[in-house]
Design a protein around this motif. Structure first.
Motif, PDB file in Angstrom:
ATOM      1  N   VAL A  12      -7.680  -6.705  -0.061  1.00 28.85           N
ATOM      2  CA  VAL A  12      -6.930  -7.744  -0.972  1.00 28.85           C
ATOM      3  C   VAL A  12      -7.027  -9.037  -0.466  1.00 28.85           C
ATOM      4  N   PRO A  13      -6.949 -10.089  -1.286  1.00 24.21           N
ATOM      5  CA  PRO A  13      -6.914 -11.512  -0.661  1.00 24.21           C
ATOM      6  C   PRO A  13      -5.846 -11.659   0.186  1.00 24.21           C
ATOM      7  N   GLY A  14      -6.026 -12.622   1.297  1.00 25.70           N
ATOM      8  CA  GLY A  14      -5.249 -12.633   2.321  1.00 25.70           C
ATOM      9  C   GLY A  14      -5.452 -12.049   3.647  1.00 25.70           C
ATOM     10  N   SER A 151       0.953 -11.404  -4.211  1.00 25.06           N
ATOM     11  CA  SER A 151       1.050 -12.701  -5.070  1.00 25.06           C
ATOM     12  C   SER A 151      -0.291 -13.045  -5.586  1.00 25.06           C
ATOM     13  N   THR A 152      -1.204 -12.851  -5.082  1.00 29.89           N
ATOM     14  CA  THR A 152      -2.568 -13.227  -5.678  1.00 29.89           C
ATOM     15  C   THR A 152      -2.814 -12.060  -6.856  1.00 29.89           C
ATOM     16  N   GLU A 289     -10.774 -15.175  -3.909  1.00 31.20           N
ATOM     17  CA  GLU A 289     -10.069 -15.982  -2.876  1.00 31.20           C
ATOM     18  C   GLU A 289      -8.569 -15.779  -2.889  1.00 31.20           C
ATOM     19  N   PRO A 290      -7.581 -15.842  -1.688  1.00 27.49           N
ATOM     20  CA  PRO A 290      -6.197 -15.667  -1.883  1.00 27.49           C
ATOM     21  C   PRO A 290      -5.648 -17.029  -2.481  1.00 27.49           C
ATOM     22  N   ASP A 291      -4.097 -16.802  -3.183  1.00 29.02           N
ATOM     23  CA  ASP A 291      -3.615 -17.865  -3.494  1.00 29.02           C
ATOM     24  C   ASP A 291      -3.014 -18.426  -2.108  1.00 29.02           C
ATOM     25  N   ALA A 292      -2.109 -19.524  -2.435  1.00 24.48           N
ATOM     26  CA  ALA A 292      -1.343 -20.235  -1.285  1.00 24.48           C
ATOM     27  C   ALA A 292      -0.566 -19.314  -0.609  1.00 24.48           C
ATOM     28  N   MET A 293       0.266 -18.611  -1.404  1.00 29.24           N
ATOM     29  CA  MET A 293       1.110 -17.432  -0.696  1.00 29.24           C
ATOM     30  C   MET A 293       0.615 -16.429   0.136  1.00 29.24           C
TER      31      MET A 293
END
Length: 366
Positions: A12-14, A151-152, A289-293
């Motif tokens: 997962v992204p993150g 979140s992503t 890529e992951p989002d800000a969260m």
């Protein structure tokens, strides 16, 4: 101190921000970090007496080596869904313990979903200092309101659903978008709500076609653009079908059965005569890529894991509860099953989220 880390289950992204955070936090304390490749599978391929097998399945993580990885999706450690207790040849927990001892690993930090963290809890019960970090885009790890990747996945899903509207509207059809979520419908619930689709079918509530199909037909008929949108969890069931997991226990790429989204699409065509656009978002939900969260939570969870080890805590899982970072016993995820609060968050008669009563609720409404 020498820390071992791994990532298991679906990527997962993150994850990479979390890996970077662990590495930098450990380096600030003068600790060494070893990354193990391919989750628990990497351990099973290591012979502590064979330097080549060690090098092929683990490598040191340094401040310079993790530079910039927080901007990348996936996991630089790679991953697998291996549980050493269930591989061919029987339980190989003893081999994992042997590798940890002979490689001088003082503590493990494991990033994973339900399967990976169950084995982490098992190791903790055997006395291994373990800190678990929950990650899954389904957000179904019991004991935490949030897991890295959720979140992503929701953001990706909302973007794709809204993009698909152009085709569904142009052809005046009903769009059926299937999202990952085998046991929990949280991803579909939030993505469907944020994209403001007409109907959302979640894993927790069987779809009664005698109710759902007339609703979709009315949605399409009442729309000025003559189309409708429906989101459905991959783990959703259709009332009257055999209630079996079937292929859902396998990775999506290995399933032979037709997914529930396509089965719903066929029923729509056959029973109400509408054209259908079927789309499984599948791995696109976890790509990129992951989002800000997820960057923020990845950094925070990684830092918290090192802080717990620094003060002698072990057998813990980092968590988010009511918007606050915290930690719980590592075996907490064994004590229940996380699912959508249907009565509080979902209108089962209308197949729609009901999320507008938000006072005093945490940010993710769980």
């Amino acid at each position: 101190m020498r820390i071992g880390i791994l990532t298991g289950g679906g990527d997962v992204p993150g994850l990479n921000p979390c890996i970077r955070s662990i590495t930098l936090s450990a380096d600030d304390l003068g600790w060494q970090v070893t990354g193990f490749r391919r989750g628990w599978q990497g351990f099973l391929e290591i012979d502590p007496a064979d330097p080549e097998s060690i090098a092929a399945n683990s490598f040191p993580l340094t401040r310079e080596g993790v530079r910039g990885i927080d901007r990348m999706g996936g996991t630089i450690l790679h991953t697998s869904r291996t549980d050493p207790r269930t591989v061919s040849g029987g339980d190989r927990t003893s081999q994992v313990l042997d590798v940890l001892q002979k490689l001088g690993i003082d503590a493990m930090i494991t990033m994973g979903g339900d399967g990976t963290l169950r084995f982490s809890a098992h190791l903790a019960s055997r006395g291994v200092p373990v800190i678990s970090i929950p990650k899954t885009m389904d957000n179904d790890v019991f004991g935490t309101d949030y897991a890295i990747g959720f979140s992503t996945a929701v953001s990706r899903s909302v973007e794709a659903i809204n993009a698909l509207r152009t085709t569904v509207e142009s052809h005046e059809r009903i769009g059926v978008i299937e999202l990952f979520g085998r046991r929990s419908g949280e991803t579909a619930l939030l993505a469907g709500f944020l994209a403001q689709v007409d109907r959302t079918v979640i894993a927790e509530v069987p779809a009664d076609l005698d109710i759902l199909l007339p609703l979709l037909a009315e949605d399409k008929a009442s729309s000025p653009a003559h189309y409708a949108m429906c989101v459905i969890s991959e783990g959703a069931t259709i009332k009257g079908e055999a209630d079996e997991d079937g292929d859902l226990s396998k990775p999506a790429s290995e399933r032979a059965e037709i997914g529930v989204g396509h089965r719903l699409g066929r029923a729509i065509s056959a029973r109400i005569g509408s054209g259908v656009v079927n789309q499984e978002l599948a791995y696109l939900m976890r790509a990129g890529e992951p989002d800000a969260m997820d960057r923020m939570v990845g950094f925070a969870f990684g830092g918290l894991a090192i802080q717990l080890l620094q003060r002698g805590e072990k057998a813990r899982m980092v968590a988010l509860t009511d918007g606050n970072y915290c930690h719980v016993p590592a075996d907490t995820l064994l004590q229940g099953r996380k699912a959508v609060n249907v009565s509080g968050l979902y209108d089962a008669s209308a197949y729609r989220a009901k999320l507008m009563r938000v006072e005093n609720m945490p940010m993710f409404l769980y």
